[in-house]
Design a protein around this motif. Structure first.
Motif, mmCIF file in Angstrom:
data_model
loop_
_atom_site.group_PDB
_atom_site.id
_atom_site.type_symbol
_atom_site.label_atom_id
_atom_site.label_comp_id
_atom_site.label_asym_id
_atom_site.label_seq_id
_atom_site.Cartn_x
_atom_site.Cartn_y
_atom_site.Cartn_z
ATOM 1 N N CYS A 184 -7.223 0.952 6.791
ATOM 2 C CA CYS A 184 -6.754 1.787 5.672
ATOM 3 C C CYS A 184 -7.681 1.561 4.472
ATOM 4 N N CYS A 234 -0.021 3.175 3.688
ATOM 5 C CA CYS A 234 0.384 2.664 5.007
ATOM 6 C C CYS A 234 1.489 1.616 4.919
ATOM 7 N N CYS A 291 0.834 -1.196 0.000
ATOM 8 C CA CYS A 291 0.000 0.000 0.000
ATOM 9 C C CYS A 291 0.878 1.258 0.000
ATOM 10 N N CYS A 334 -5.642 -2.528 0.035
ATOM 11 C CA CYS A 334 -4.799 -2.663 1.220
ATOM 12 C C CYS A 334 -5.384 -3.724 2.154
HETATM 13 ZN ZN LIG Z 1 -2.934 0.825 3.461
#
Ligand SMILES: [Zn+2]
Length: 311
Positions: A164, A144, A141, A159
């Motif tokens: 997230c 994050c 991702c 993700c």
């Molecule tokens: Zn993420």
């Protein structure tokens, strides 16, 4: 006559509605009748014969799944009732030595495949390669940093952290590509520093953030050639998955004549006479480093040929 650029396949049904069913692709990819186009180290599988076709694997053949996580496969679409997909085989897999591969064909770069394959096959392997690139580039991702998982039959990645939940899709980066001409019988061609020896092409450049195509066109042409541009005419576009460009093709009339080049990007830019270029366009043999036009799989060549034919 209706004509499309190499790698563009309007006749191919992407059947995007099916991507909404989360289980459908996984159940379908492994069926006998499903055809899987493999991508390995960015290369596509083409038959040995010079009049080659793209080589697809049976969905039920276990060996492709040994080397391609389900994670790296995608539904491409349906052609004449047959379901097509792609699989990005592990780069580390010894595919050159695999007996099934040796029997059927060889992995070649997409450019080489574009030169030999029929239009539909060329477009399908280009689509497969574009999705393989997408899966390679988005394993984690961008927000994050956690691993992503495929979604929408391989046309998205989400993700793995539900907090997230960011989803990314394959992108195409737009670039303008422009045949500049005057009101008479001259056009502008140039040599970017990345081109093969002797090849001269139309000028091109990527669209920047917050920029329209037409503003990009005037800026890029000014930067690369010093020329001012008057009227511009959209011609057609070409998917160019090297790795993820969309070439947007124009003809444009110059309102100035003095060329000043950007020596960082360009090795040479000049005006060329139409009659002389027509002679070059008819040639097939060239000495090393000799002037030549772009290959016929490129939108650059089509933009040039259309202007040559118009006068
Ligand atoms: Zn993420």
């Amino acid at each position: 006559m209706h004509q499309t650029n190499t790698f563009d396949i309007p006749q191919f049904d992407r059947d995007a509605i099916r991507r909404r069913d989360p289980d459908w692709w996984r159940a379908t990819a492994g069926l006998d009748a499903t055809r899987i186009l493999p991508v390995w180290q960015g290369n596509v599988l083409v038959g040995h014969n010079p009049s080659s076709r793209a080589i697809a694997l049976d969905g039920s053949a276990p060996w492709w799944r040994e080397h391609a996580d389900w994670d790296r496969s995608a539904f491409l679409g349906v052609q004449d009732g047959t379901v097509w997909g792609m699989a990005a085989l592990s780069d580390a897999a010894p595919m050159e030595e695999h007996p099934e591969i040796q029997r059927q064909g060889q992995f070649v770069p997409l450019r080489a495949a574009g030169m030999v394959l029929p239009p539909l096959d060329a477009g399908m392997v280009a689509f497969a390669r574009a999705l393989a690139w997408f899966h390679d580039q988005h394993r984690f991702c961008g927000r994050c940093g956690r691993p992503t998982r495929p979604a929408e039959a391989g046309h998205a990645r989400t993700c793995s952290d539900p907090e997230c939940g960011r989803t990314v899709y394959p992108r195409s980066d737009p670039a303008v590509i422009v045949l500049i001409h005057d009101d008479h019988d001259r056009c502008v061609l140039g040599r970017g520093r990345h081109l093969p020896p002797g090849m001269h092409s139309t000028l091109a450049g990527f669209v920047e953030a917050g920029e329209s195509l037409e503003t990009c066109l005037r800026r890029e042409m000014k930067e690369e050639s010093g020329l001012e541009i008057g009227e511009i005419t959209y011609r057609h576009s070409q998917p160019w998955p090297f790795p993820q460009s969309l070439m947007v093709g124009f003809h444009a009339v110059a309102t100035s004549t003095d060329i000043v080049i950007d020596e960082v990007e360009m090795e040479h830019v000049a005006w060329y006479e139409r009659d002389w270029l027509k002679q070059q366009a008819a040639r097939t043999d060239f000495d090393e480093g000799e002037f030549r036009l772009p290959t016929r799989i490129s939108i650059a060549r089509r933009l040039i040929d259309e202007w040559l034919d118009a006068g």
